[in-house]
Write a protein that holds these residues in place. Sequence first.
Motif, PDB file in Angstrom:
ATOM      1  N   UNK A  66       0.841  -1.189   0.000  1.00 41.56           N
ATOM      2  CA  UNK A  66       0.000   0.000   0.000  1.00 41.56           C
ATOM      3  C   UNK A  66       0.880   1.245   0.000  1.00 41.56           C
ATOM      4  N   UNK A  67       0.357   2.376  -0.495  1.00 42.83           N
ATOM      5  CA  UNK A  67       1.184   3.572  -0.591  1.00 42.83           C
ATOM      6  C   UNK A  67       1.410   4.272   0.749  1.00 42.83           C
ATOM      7  N   UNK A  68       2.578   4.890   0.869  1.00 43.94           N
ATOM      8  CA  UNK A  68       2.847   5.819   1.960  1.00 43.94           C
ATOM      9  C   UNK A  68       2.555   7.195   1.390  1.00 43.94           C
ATOM     10  N   UNK A  69       1.576   7.882   1.953  1.00 46.26           N
ATOM     11  CA  UNK A  69       1.148   9.164   1.405  1.00 46.26           C
ATOM     12  C   UNK A  69       1.822  10.353   2.072  1.00 46.26           C
ATOM     13  N   UNK A  70       2.367  10.132   3.267  1.00 42.20           N
ATOM     14  CA  UNK A  70       3.024  11.240   3.966  1.00 42.20           C
ATOM     15  C   UNK A  70       4.189  10.726   4.795  1.00 42.20           C
TER      16      UNK A  70
END
Length: 84
Positions: A66-70
């Motif tokens: 899953x993406x790391x957004x911050x």
Amino acid sequence: EHRADSAPAAEIIEGVLDLAFREAGGWTIVDYKSDAAGSNIDEARRAKYRAQVELYAAAWERITGEPVRERVLLFTADGRTESW
């Protein structure tokens, strides 16, 4: 001996992730920094810390899929944060 059809070498990353939490849109990775100067550190140290958080984020994305957004640096001496 390395063969063209062999699997890539294993990659080992060692570190301590201080905080990871998930919100809509992805994960946030937080690294606490306890420098006495707080957020008033020199640019070389800031770049080193950012690179460390980027490495954690890349590993986290690989682990979770899953993406790391911050990404966040939290300076405990003055309570300031830096995020990107």
